[in-house]
Structure formats: C-alpha cells, structure tokens
Design a protein around this motif. Structure first.
Motif, PDB file in Angstrom:
ATOM      1  N   THR A 123      -6.653   3.172   0.660  1.00 46.95           N
ATOM      2  CA  THR A 123      -7.330   2.078   1.236  1.00 46.95           C
ATOM      3  C   THR A 123      -9.539   1.772   0.460  1.00 46.95           C
ATOM      4  O   THR A 123      -8.857   1.049   0.696  1.00 46.95           O
ATOM      5  CB  THR A 123      -7.570   2.271   3.104  1.00 46.95           C
ATOM      6  OG1 THR A 123      -6.526   2.474   3.035  1.00 46.95           O
ATOM      7  CG2 THR A 123      -8.256   0.819   3.904  1.00 46.95           C
ATOM      8  N   ASN A 124      -9.516   3.103   1.067  1.00 47.90           N
ATOM      9  CA  ASN A 124     -10.668   2.788  -0.216  1.00 47.90           C
ATOM     10  C   ASN A 124     -11.171   2.823  -1.861  1.00 47.90           C
ATOM     11  O   ASN A 124     -11.657   1.301  -1.963  1.00 47.90           O
ATOM     12  CB  ASN A 124     -11.735   4.577   0.044  1.00 47.90           C
ATOM     13  CG  ASN A 124     -13.271   4.229  -0.803  1.00 47.90           C
ATOM     14  OD1 ASN A 124     -13.977   3.196  -0.131  1.00 47.90           O
ATOM     15  ND2 ASN A 124     -13.548   5.223  -2.101  1.00 47.90           N
ATOM     16  N   PRO A 172       0.182  -1.124  -0.306  1.00 45.35           N
ATOM     17  CA  PRO A 172       0.146  -0.104   0.511  1.00 45.35           C
ATOM     18  C   PRO A 172       1.171   1.599  -0.217  1.00 45.35           C
ATOM     19  O   PRO A 172       0.219   2.079  -0.792  1.00 45.35           O
ATOM     20  CB  PRO A 172      -1.145  -0.009   1.322  1.00 45.35           C
ATOM     21  CG  PRO A 172      -0.883  -1.591   1.745  1.00 45.35           C
ATOM     22  CD  PRO A 172       0.302  -1.867   0.960  1.00 45.35           C
ATOM     23  N   ARG A 181      -5.925  -8.465  -1.692  1.00 44.42           N
ATOM     24  CA  ARG A 181      -4.954  -7.865  -0.606  1.00 44.42           C
ATOM     25  C   ARG A 181      -4.050 -10.389  -0.238  1.00 44.42           C
ATOM     26  O   ARG A 181      -4.734 -10.569  -0.063  1.00 44.42           O
ATOM     27  CB  ARG A 181      -4.843  -8.088   0.901  1.00 44.42           C
ATOM     28  CG  ARG A 181      -6.380  -6.103   0.527  1.00 44.42           C
ATOM     29  CD  ARG A 181      -6.585  -6.119   2.087  1.00 44.42           C
ATOM     30  NE  ARG A 181      -7.066  -4.741   2.357  1.00 44.42           N
ATOM     31  CZ  ARG A 181      -7.118  -4.115   1.382  1.00 44.42           C
ATOM     32  NH1 ARG A 181      -8.869  -4.509   1.567  1.00 44.42           N
ATOM     33  NH2 ARG A 181      -7.811  -2.806   1.416  1.00 44.42           N
ATOM     34  N   SER A 207      -3.593   8.498   2.261  1.00 46.34           N
ATOM     35  CA  SER A 207      -3.574   7.051   2.589  1.00 46.34           C
ATOM     36  C   SER A 207      -5.312   5.930   2.913  1.00 46.34           C
ATOM     37  O   SER A 207      -5.291   5.634   2.922  1.00 46.34           O
ATOM     38  CB  SER A 207      -2.999   6.366   4.163  1.00 46.34           C
ATOM     39  OG  SER A 207      -3.519   7.058   5.239  1.00 46.34           O
ATOM     40  N   GLY A 208      -6.429   6.914   3.109  1.00 51.90           N
ATOM     41  CA  GLY A 208      -7.555   6.883   3.590  1.00 51.90           C
ATOM     42  C   GLY A 208      -8.625   6.334   2.367  1.00 51.90           C
ATOM     43  O   GLY A 208      -9.019   5.163   2.417  1.00 51.90           O
ATOM     44  N   ASP A 229     -10.260  -0.961  -0.909  1.00 50.92           N
ATOM     45  CA  ASP A 229     -11.736  -2.626  -0.628  1.00 50.92           C
ATOM     46  C   ASP A 229     -12.621  -2.256  -1.586  1.00 50.92           C
ATOM     47  O   ASP A 229     -12.220  -3.108  -2.211  1.00 50.92           O
ATOM     48  CB  ASP A 229     -12.000  -1.079  -0.060  1.00 50.92           C
ATOM     49  CG  ASP A 229     -11.083  -1.448   1.978  1.00 50.92           C
ATOM     50  OD1 ASP A 229     -10.599  -2.331   1.612  1.00 50.92           O
ATOM     51  OD2 ASP A 229     -11.542  -0.047   2.440  1.00 50.92           O
TER      52      ASP A 229
END
Length: 165
Positions: A91-92, A76, A105, A87-88, A95
C-alpha cells in the motif's frame, strides 16, 4: 596483501578455523559470499534506479506491472503475490508511485469494493527506460564470468533456490 582469488570471506573462515577448528564452516563461506554479493549488487542496482528517480522497491512494482502485459494492470493481491511483501508495504509503495504519477488506482470491474493498479503513460515510459538500463547494468555486473561459468552458476543457484521455493 591478499592472495589471488581470495576474498574477505576467506579471511573470516580462516579466523573461525583457527579459533574453532572443530566447526565445519564451509556453509558459512557459501552463504557469506551470497550475502556479500547481494549487498554489492543491490548498491549497483540502486545507483541505476536512482537515475530514473526510482528505488528497488518502486522499480519492483513498476516492473511487475510492465511485464504483466497490456493493459499493464494488476490487483493489489496480484502485486503482493509477485513481490513477496506485506500488504502494508505494498500500500505504501502504491501510494508513493501514485503521488509520483507513475501508477493510478482504477475501480475493479470484477469487484466493486476493490481496485486495480495501472501503469500511467509516464510510469510505462519510466520503467521502460529504467529496465533497459537495469539489464545493461546486470550484463556489466556478470561480465567478469565466462558464459559457461554464468550458466553453471545459474544452474546451481536455481537448484539451491528450489530448496526454499
């Protein structure tokens, strides 16, 4: 009727020159054109990405993984560095791509607490098709410029971008 080779930015600049003749608005013209071009290009690109059920954000992640080379896996952190998002946000994006079956992952063998993001076979197939269409679309978008003009514009933009990077 607009004069040949005049654009919307010329109208804005003329209005500012009329209202505030003491201001040098040349930079406004350059940056305004870059901004308007960016918006037009983004719309054209999103149209192509949508044909592959992607957005510019999902394309960016998949393309970063794809161009990283076999085995098409990055941490990541490496994805963050390549895409310049928070980073948020990353992550989204991961996902959503994982839900779509385009990435997975994996445990990071070098850091038991971490993960590696990997293209799935479907993700690789999707990004390969999308990037082929994307490159063709990019060629279409610059077709109005002669080869020498594209080279000159590219050199100037590289120089300008280097002042920020």
């Amino acid at each position: 009727m607009e004069e040949p080779d005049k654009d919307h930015v010329d109208k804005i600049l003329a209005q500012w020159r009329r209202e505030r003749p003491e201001l040098d608005v040349a930079a406004m013209g350059l940056l305004g054109r870059l901004g308007r071009l960016r918006a037009h290009i983004a719309r054209e690109q999103e149209t192509v990405f949508a044909k592959y059920e992607l957005t510019s954000a999902s394309f960016d992640v998949l393309a970063t993984l794809r161009r990283s080379g076999s085995p098409f896996q990055l941490s990541p952190g490496e994805l963050l560095a390549a895409t310049m998002v928070t980073s948020g946000t990353m992550t989204n994006r991961i996902d959503q791509l994982e839900k779509a079956g385009l990435v997975k992952r994996l445990d990071n063998p070098e850091d038991r607490r971490g993960v590696i993001i990997a293209l799935t076979p479907e993700g690789r197939q999707r990004i390969d098709a999308a990037v082929t269409a994307h490159v063709a679309n990019q060629q279409r978008l610059v077709a109005g410029l002669e080869s020498e003009e594209r080279n000159a514009l590219n050199a100037l933009l590289r120089k300008f971008l280097a002042t920020f990077e």
